[in-house]
Motif scaffolding. Structure first.
Motif, PDB file in Angstrom:
ATOM      1  N   LEU A 108       0.901  -1.254   0.166  1.00 43.90           N
ATOM      2  CA  LEU A 108      -0.013  -0.025   0.075  1.00 43.90           C
ATOM      3  C   LEU A 108       0.753   1.211  -0.114  1.00 43.90           C
ATOM      4  CD1 LEU A 108      -2.775  -1.076   2.485  1.00 43.90           C
ATOM      5  CD2 LEU A 108      -3.149  -0.467  -0.077  1.00 43.90           C
ATOM      6  N   ARG A 109       1.930   1.102   0.814  1.00 42.87           N
ATOM      7  CA  ARG A 109       3.044   2.583   0.668  1.00 42.87           C
ATOM      8  C   ARG A 109       3.470   2.560  -0.640  1.00 42.87           C
ATOM      9  NH1 ARG A 109       4.326   0.600   6.057  1.00 42.87           N
ATOM     10  NH2 ARG A 109       5.794  -0.888   5.225  1.00 42.87           N
ATOM     11  N   ARG A 110       3.897   1.542  -1.176  1.00 40.55           N
ATOM     12  CA  ARG A 110       4.097   1.638  -2.879  1.00 40.55           C
ATOM     13  C   ARG A 110       3.215   1.990  -3.680  1.00 40.55           C
ATOM     14  NH1 ARG A 110       7.580  -3.591  -4.427  1.00 40.55           N
ATOM     15  NH2 ARG A 110       8.126  -1.970  -6.059  1.00 40.55           N
ATOM     16  N   LEU A 111       1.974   1.637  -3.662  1.00 35.60           N
ATOM     17  CA  LEU A 111       0.798   2.093  -4.371  1.00 35.60           C
ATOM     18  C   LEU A 111       0.597   3.492  -4.127  1.00 35.60           C
ATOM     19  CD1 LEU A 111      -1.828  -0.613  -4.307  1.00 35.60           C
ATOM     20  CD2 LEU A 111      -0.867   0.237  -6.334  1.00 35.60           C
ATOM     21  N   ALA A 112       0.645   4.195  -2.929  1.00 32.36           N
ATOM     22  CA  ALA A 112       0.260   5.467  -2.621  1.00 32.36           C
ATOM     23  C   ALA A 112       1.345   6.218  -3.224  1.00 32.36           C
ATOM     24  CB  ALA A 112       0.309   5.620  -0.991  1.00 32.36           C
ATOM     25  N   ALA A 113       2.695   5.732  -3.167  1.00 35.34           N
ATOM     26  CA  ALA A 113       3.636   6.742  -3.973  1.00 35.34           C
ATOM     27  C   ALA A 113       3.810   6.580  -5.509  1.00 35.34           C
ATOM     28  CB  ALA A 113       5.020   6.268  -3.309  1.00 35.34           C
ATOM     29  N   SER A 114       3.120   5.595  -5.875  1.00 36.47           N
ATOM     30  CA  SER A 114       3.018   5.880  -7.386  1.00 36.47           C
ATOM     31  C   SER A 114       1.970   6.479  -7.762  1.00 36.47           C
ATOM     32  CB  SER A 114       2.640   4.354  -7.810  1.00 36.47           C
ATOM     33  OG  SER A 114       1.081   3.800  -7.656  1.00 36.47           O
ATOM     34  N   SER A 115       2.073   6.576  -9.425  1.00 34.50           N
ATOM     35  CA  SER A 115       1.142   7.278 -10.084  1.00 34.50           C
ATOM     36  C   SER A 115      -0.120   6.570 -10.316  1.00 34.50           C
ATOM     37  CB  SER A 115       1.433   7.483 -11.627  1.00 34.50           C
ATOM     38  OG  SER A 115       2.013   6.586 -12.339  1.00 34.50           O
ATOM     39  N   PHE A 116      -0.570   5.356  -9.858  1.00 28.89           N
ATOM     40  CA  PHE A 116      -1.773   4.656  -9.765  1.00 28.89           C
ATOM     41  C   PHE A 116      -3.019   5.338  -9.476  1.00 28.89           C
ATOM     42  CE2 PHE A 116      -4.796   1.576  -8.135  1.00 28.89           C
ATOM     43  CZ  PHE A 116      -5.411   1.145  -9.491  1.00 28.89           C
ATOM     44  N   ASN A 117      -4.064   5.680 -10.450  1.00 29.40           N
ATOM     45  CA  ASN A 117      -5.077   6.456  -9.867  1.00 29.40           C
ATOM     46  C   ASN A 117      -6.408   5.876  -9.926  1.00 29.40           C
ATOM     47  OD1 ASN A 117      -5.434   6.223 -12.684  1.00 29.40           O
ATOM     48  ND2 ASN A 117      -5.470   8.571 -12.917  1.00 29.40           N
ATOM     49  N   GLY A 118      -6.405   4.378  -9.859  1.00 27.09           N
ATOM     50  CA  GLY A 118      -7.535   3.701  -9.785  1.00 27.09           C
ATOM     51  C   GLY A 118      -7.794   3.174  -8.463  1.00 27.09           C
ATOM     52  N   ILE A 119      -8.740   2.179  -8.088  1.00 24.58           N
ATOM     53  CA  ILE A 119      -9.253   1.753  -6.927  1.00 24.58           C
ATOM     54  C   ILE A 119      -8.406   0.529  -6.520  1.00 24.58           C
ATOM     55  CG2 ILE A 119     -11.245   0.995  -5.561  1.00 24.58           C
ATOM     56  CD1 ILE A 119     -12.487   2.598  -7.741  1.00 24.58           C
ATOM     57  N   THR A 120      -7.917   0.550  -5.218  1.00 24.79           N
ATOM     58  CA  THR A 120      -7.140  -0.821  -4.552  1.00 24.79           C
ATOM     59  C   THR A 120      -8.153  -1.567  -3.998  1.00 24.79           C
ATOM     60  OG1 THR A 120      -5.442   0.552  -4.359  1.00 24.79           O
ATOM     61  CG2 THR A 120      -5.163  -1.357  -2.940  1.00 24.79           C
ATOM     62  N   GLU A 121      -8.149  -2.695  -4.102  1.00 19.40           N
ATOM     63  CA  GLU A 121      -8.967  -3.913  -3.385  1.00 19.40           C
ATOM     64  C   GLU A 121      -8.041  -4.769  -2.557  1.00 19.40           C
ATOM     65  OE1 GLU A 121     -12.190  -6.109  -4.991  1.00 19.40           O
ATOM     66  OE2 GLU A 121     -11.125  -7.699  -5.122  1.00 19.40           O
ATOM     67  N   LEU A 122      -7.875  -4.510  -1.406  1.00 18.58           N
ATOM     68  CA  LEU A 122      -7.576  -5.460  -0.187  1.00 18.58           C
ATOM     69  C   LEU A 122      -8.246  -6.658   0.022  1.00 18.58           C
ATOM     70  CD1 LEU A 122      -5.183  -5.706   1.933  1.00 18.58           C
ATOM     71  CD2 LEU A 122      -6.583  -4.435   3.413  1.00 18.58           C
ATOM     72  N   ASN A 123      -7.358  -7.761  -0.705  1.00 15.80           N
ATOM     73  CA  ASN A 123      -8.094  -8.902  -0.206  1.00 15.80           C
ATOM     74  C   ASN A 123      -7.913  -9.681   1.025  1.00 15.80           C
ATOM     75  OD1 ASN A 123      -9.209 -11.881  -0.680  1.00 15.80           O
ATOM     76  ND2 ASN A 123      -8.184 -12.131  -2.428  1.00 15.80           N
ATOM     77  N   LEU A 124      -9.088  -9.780   1.937  1.00 14.34           N
ATOM     78  CA  LEU A 124      -8.899 -10.306   3.185  1.00 14.34           C
ATOM     79  C   LEU A 124      -9.334 -11.659   3.398  1.00 14.34           C
ATOM     80  CD1 LEU A 124     -10.349  -7.277   5.299  1.00 14.34           C
ATOM     81  CD2 LEU A 124      -8.145  -7.640   4.700  1.00 14.34           C
ATOM     82  N   SER A 125      -9.520 -12.392   2.227  1.00 11.87           N
ATOM     83  CA  SER A 125     -10.061 -13.281   1.949  1.00 11.87           C
ATOM     84  C   SER A 125      -9.433 -14.262   1.134  1.00 11.87           C
ATOM     85  CB  SER A 125     -11.537 -13.383   1.866  1.00 11.87           C
ATOM     86  OG  SER A 125     -12.190 -14.737   1.437  1.00 11.87           O
ATOM     87  N   CYS A 126      -8.434 -14.909   1.438  1.00  4.35           N
ATOM     88  CA  CYS A 126      -7.646 -16.034   0.385  1.00  4.35           C
ATOM     89  C   CYS A 126      -7.909 -17.474   1.065  1.00  4.35           C
ATOM     90  CB  CYS A 126      -6.264 -15.571   0.332  1.00  4.35           C
ATOM     91  SG  CYS A 126      -6.133 -14.231  -0.882  1.00  4.35           S
ATOM     92  N   PRO A 127      -8.879 -18.158   0.653  1.00  2.00           N
ATOM     93  CA  PRO A 127      -9.112 -19.395   1.496  1.00  2.00           C
ATOM     94  C   PRO A 127      -8.373 -20.454   1.022  1.00  2.00           C
ATOM     95  CG  PRO A 127     -10.743 -19.062  -0.285  1.00  2.00           C
ATOM     96  CD  PRO A 127      -9.729 -17.833   0.000  1.00  2.00           C
TER      97      PRO A 127
END
Length: 308
Positions: A108-127
């Protein structure tokens, strides 16, 4: 007719792939971008590439699918390069699924520092990662992680959840999620730890985890709809819902929207049909809306009726 507003952006239609399906490579992501989907999402990634679980690890079934993929992906840098340097034409979601809190926070820190301007999905469910529990079934740990995430991450972010099966769990998770400036909640990931047996060989059909795997496709639609509805009625108004699970037809899509979803992710059926499925799904959803006299999705979204 199918245009919808999500995270303050207009989408041509509500459909996109479910993370994990047709999004491993840049070639697959390009195919999604050139399809008639309304958006696309990258493969849930870890900081470094992962091979995932041994084969066979995915099997199509008459009623859906079972898989124990083990989070195979090409690593964070591969997908970050794509979302920051590829001229894709539609909204893009970036999915991350670290093996621990530090990995998630670092990505997330690296995404915040990047030019990515979309939406991040944090996957809390990897079964289906051997030896790892689903974070979102640990309510205290989920709350702790989200506190750390939103201490610093300012870009739009949503979370992908596993299915819940008890009203008390809907209530408890919604109470946690409502504390944070989430863009959306994605309900649901596959129904974990199903078991399918081949009658002829008397053997389980996938190799990892002694045959236990996540169920997807039409067999889980009722569970998915229940979770969409439960969270749509419990979350604050500015947290939108992505409905995932069992979407194989326009009717399935209509029902997810009726329960309160704004966007719709397609997994098992996309795996079976390929990106051309979005042409069929949009046609079928439009036909149902026309038959019912709806000109826009907002006219019926979230308005499923109960017995009085």
């Amino acid at each position: 007719m199918l245009k919808t507003v999500f995270a303050n952006h207009e989408f041509e239609n509500p459909f996109l792939n479910a993370s994990g399906v047709h999004c491993m490579t840049t070639e697959e992501l390009d195919e999604l971008d050139h399809s008639s989907s309304g958006a696309l999402i990258t493969k849930s990634c870890t900081p470094l590439p992962r091979l995932g679980n041994p084969e066979p690890r995915y099997i199509n079934l008459p009623t859906g699918s079972i898989n124990s993929m083990g989070l195979p992906n090409k690593g964070f840098d591969y997908y970050l390069e794509y979302v920051t340097n590829t001229p894709y034409t539609k909204p893009c979601f970036f999915s991350i699924s670290g093996m621990n809190t530090d990995e998630n926070l670092d990505m997330l820190r690296r995404l915040a520092a990047s030019s990515f301007n979309g939406i991040t999905e944090l996957n809390l469910s990897c079964p289906n990662v051997t030896g790892k529990t689903q974070l979102a079934y640990d309510f205290e740990q989920t709350e702790r992680l989200l506190n750390q995430v939103f201490d610093s991450y300012q870009k739009p972010l949503g979370v992908k959840l596993p299915p819940y099966f008890d009203f008390a769990h809907f209530d408890e998770m919604a109470k946690i999620l409502n504390q944070f400036p989430l863009t959306y909640v994605n309900a649901i990931n596959s129904v974990g730890n199903g078991l399918v047996i081949d009658l002829d060989s008397e053997k389980v059909v996938i190799k990892p985890k002694d045959g236990f795997g996540g169920l997807g496709g039409p067999m889980i639609k009722a569970t998915a709809l229940a979770n969409v509805r439960a969270f749509a009625t419990r979350l604050k108004d500015d947290i939108q819902i992505i409905g995932t699970g069992g979407i194989a037809t326009g009717q399935d899509a209509f029902e997810h929207l009726l329960c309160g979803a704004t966007l719709l992710q397609v997994g098992t059926q996309l795996h079976k049909e390929g990106p051309a499925i979005f042409d069929r799904l949009t046609r079928e959803l439009e036909a149902i809306m026309k038959q019912k006299g709806y000109a826009t999705i907002d006219e019926f979204r979230g308005k499923v009726k109960s017995f009085s």
